[in-house]
Design an enzyme around this catalytic site. Structure first.
Site, PDB file in Angstrom:
ATOM      1  N   ASP A 253     -12.271  46.806  62.932  1.00  0.00           N
ATOM      2  CA  ASP A 253     -11.049  46.134  62.479  1.00  0.00           C
ATOM      3  C   ASP A 253     -11.192  45.860  60.990  1.00  0.00           C
ATOM      4  O   ASP A 253     -12.295  45.574  60.515  1.00  0.00           O
ATOM      5  CB  ASP A 253     -10.821  44.832  63.246  1.00  0.00           C
ATOM      6  CG  ASP A 253      -9.357  44.418  63.248  1.00  0.00           C
ATOM      7  OD1 ASP A 253      -8.855  44.037  62.164  1.00  0.00           O
ATOM      8  OD2 ASP A 253      -8.719  44.482  64.304  1.00  0.00           O
TER       9      ASP A 253
ATOM     10  N   ARG B 165      -2.036  44.488  81.565  1.00  0.00           N
ATOM     11  CA  ARG B 165      -1.187  43.312  81.455  1.00  0.00           C
ATOM     12  C   ARG B 165      -2.004  42.163  80.881  1.00  0.00           C
ATOM     13  O   ARG B 165      -3.139  41.935  81.307  1.00  0.00           O
ATOM     14  CB  ARG B 165      -0.649  42.906  82.832  1.00  0.00           C
ATOM     15  CG  ARG B 165       0.231  43.943  83.515  1.00  0.00           C
ATOM     16  CD  ARG B 165       0.403  43.604  84.989  1.00  0.00           C
ATOM     17  NE  ARG B 165      -0.880  43.661  85.696  1.00  0.00           N
ATOM     18  CZ  ARG B 165      -1.045  43.271  86.964  1.00  0.00           C
ATOM     19  NH1 ARG B 165      -0.024  42.770  87.646  1.00  0.00           N
ATOM     20  NH2 ARG B 165      -2.229  43.361  87.542  1.00  0.00           N
TER      21      ARG B 165
ATOM     22  N   GLY C 267       8.892  38.536  78.254  1.00  0.00           N
ATOM     23  CA  GLY C 267       8.570  38.380  76.835  1.00  0.00           C
ATOM     24  C   GLY C 267       7.275  39.118  76.569  1.00  0.00           C
ATOM     25  O   GLY C 267       6.941  40.070  77.272  1.00  0.00           O
TER      26      GLY C 267
ATOM     27  N   CYS D 149       4.825  43.742  74.779  1.00  0.00           N
ATOM     28  CA  CYS D 149       5.142  45.103  75.233  1.00  0.00           C
ATOM     29  C   CYS D 149       6.601  45.314  75.593  1.00  0.00           C
ATOM     30  O   CYS D 149       7.289  46.118  74.967  1.00  0.00           O
ATOM     31  CB  CYS D 149       4.257  45.473  76.424  1.00  0.00           C
ATOM     32  SG  CYS D 149       2.513  45.661  75.995  1.00  0.00           S
TER      33      CYS D 149
END
EC number: 1.1.1.22
Length: 445
Positions: free
Chosen positions: A30, A152, A255, A258
């Site tokens: 990152d 998820r 919400g 995704c």
């Protein structure tokens, strides 16, 4: 295998950690130095069950590391996974700036054959564009592939380790073989397809799930008018194997990172091809309006929210995550403030993220559920945290100034509410809505 995962957001970090758990050597990259320092110190920048423990064990085993040095990570790896963000632009299109930057840096760093995988959710044709960017800089050969994620938030580790299917989009037999080998420990449900179909599968899947949510919410709204119970309706629908029971829970809408982004992006993709995706536009419209049911029911209970104190339980878009992206709480609280209400809000873990994002100083952020409910004229439940479910209604009654309860996630059962003084509203269960006017007409045919 040796992997470099570019991007340590939800997708990149969870994917990288889980691949290391399978025995691969994974370098997570990152460009945010503070995030890498946090990870190297054993801390986790996101809330996700089991993730911190897996990071600790795999770091200690030498299979997992974190760095800002993308070039070194690419050079040391066989498979490069791009998992950077593709947030929505103001017009709904996906912002590809981060993925294009990553592609250029990867191209400059490639020193021998690599397989470059795009796991970020991207519009159809993006993988080919990424490959073209890499070719402009790479001095060695590579193949590219699309391997979309279907995890998820809140269950991301479990979803990654137990996927329904793995989709691999590539024109390269060599890349397909390597990626199949990488994913085979997870499932034998592996489908090899072309790159553009793989990209489209991700958008189509999320759009369909969003459609199921908006559909059951529309059914809930009709149930309130005709006297039916949406939970019984959803149960009966879900027993049909062609429909299935998942994503048929009525509430105040979806919400997160995704569904809102991907539905808007697919509408834009269709529009660029001169196709008007009317169904999906309606799904988005229904979802946005659904959250305002909370406001409408407050109006029915209180008449006017001006000068009233409203307690809010739940700021994250769903439980078991601190993600507040496109959470219904934003528009609900914004509307309450605009109409003169005083708002006291509490979330077990997402309050800090919400406060950083929501630039309204009028909100009183509370340190407990009790504090948010005390002396309030009404309490609104916007996220179905277990903490809230486990609080006795008798305690809530003591805390509230007036026993008005708006249950936006249907967490209470009818037997719990019996013999209580609550003026109660839930979604699509009119027989339980004590204190709120609901129509129950005699239908004529």
């Amino acid at each position: 295998m040796k992997l470099a995962v570019i991007g340590t957001g939800y997708v990149g970090l969870v994917s990288g950690v889980c691949f290391s758990e399978l025995g691969n050597e994974v370098i997570c990259v990152d460009n945010a130095k503070s995030k890498i320092e946090l990870l190297n110190n054993g801390e986790v920048p996101i809330h996700e069950p089991d993730l911190k423990e897996l990071i600790a064990s795999n770091t200690a085993a030498g299979r997992l590391s974190f760095t800002t040095d993308l070039a070194a990570a690419v050079s040391a790896s066989e498979i490069i996974i791009i998992a950077v963000g593709t947030p929505s632009l103001p017009d709904g299109k996906a912002n590809l700036a981060y993925i294009e930057q990553a592609a250029e840096e990867i191209g400059r760093a490639i020193n021998d054959y690599k397989v470059v995988v795009v796991k970020s959710t991207v519009p159809v044709g993006t993988n080919e564009k990424v490959a073209d960017i890499i070719r402009n800089f790479a001095e060695a050969s590579f193949d590219f592939a699309s391997v979309p994620e279907f995890l998820r938030e809140g269950t991301a580790v479990r979803d990654t380790m137990n996927p329904d299917r793995i989709i691999i989009g590539t024109a390269s037999d060599r890349a397909a073989e390597m990626l199949t080998e990488l994913h085979r420990p997870l499932t034998d449900q592996i489908t090899i397809t072309d790159v553009r179909s793989s990209e489209m599968i991700k958008y189509a899947s999320n759009a369909f799930l969003a459609t199921k949510i908006s559909f059951i919410n529309e059914i809930a709204n009709i149930c309130e008018k005709v006297g039916a119970d949406v939970e019984e309706v959803a149960k009966g629908m879900g027993m049909d194997r062609r429909i299935g029971s998942s994503f048929l829970k009525a509430g105040i809408g979806y919400g997160g990172s995704c569904f809102p982004k991907d539905t808007q992006a697919l509408i834009q993709i269709a529009g660029q091809m001169d196709y008007d995706f009317k169904l999906l536009k309606s799904v988005v419209e229904v979802n946005r309006d659904q959250r305002f049911n909370v406001i409408r029911k407050l109006d029915e209970l209180l008449g006017d929210v001006a000068g009233r104190t409203i307690g809010i339980w739940g700021l994250a878009f769903k439980p078991e995550t601190d993600d507040v992206r496109d959470a219904p709480a934003f528009e609900i609280i914004e509307t309450l403030l605009e109409r003169g209400a005083q708002v006291k809000a509490y979330d077990p873990i997402a309050s800090n993220n919400f406060e950083r994002t929501f630039n309204r100083s009028e909100v009183e952020y509370c340190s407990s559920a009790q504090e948010a409910a005390e002396s309030a004229d009404a309490l609104c439940i916007l996220t179905e945290w277990k903490e809230f479910i486990n609080i006795p209604l008798s305690d809530i009654q003591k805390w509230l100034k007036t026993p008005n309860l708006i249950d936006g996630r249907n967490i209470y059962r009818e037997e719990e509410l019996e013999a209580t003084p609550f003026a109660y509203y839930s979604i699509g269960r009119p027989k339980m809505n004590n204190g709120v006017k609901e129509t129950n007409p005699i239908l004529s045919f």
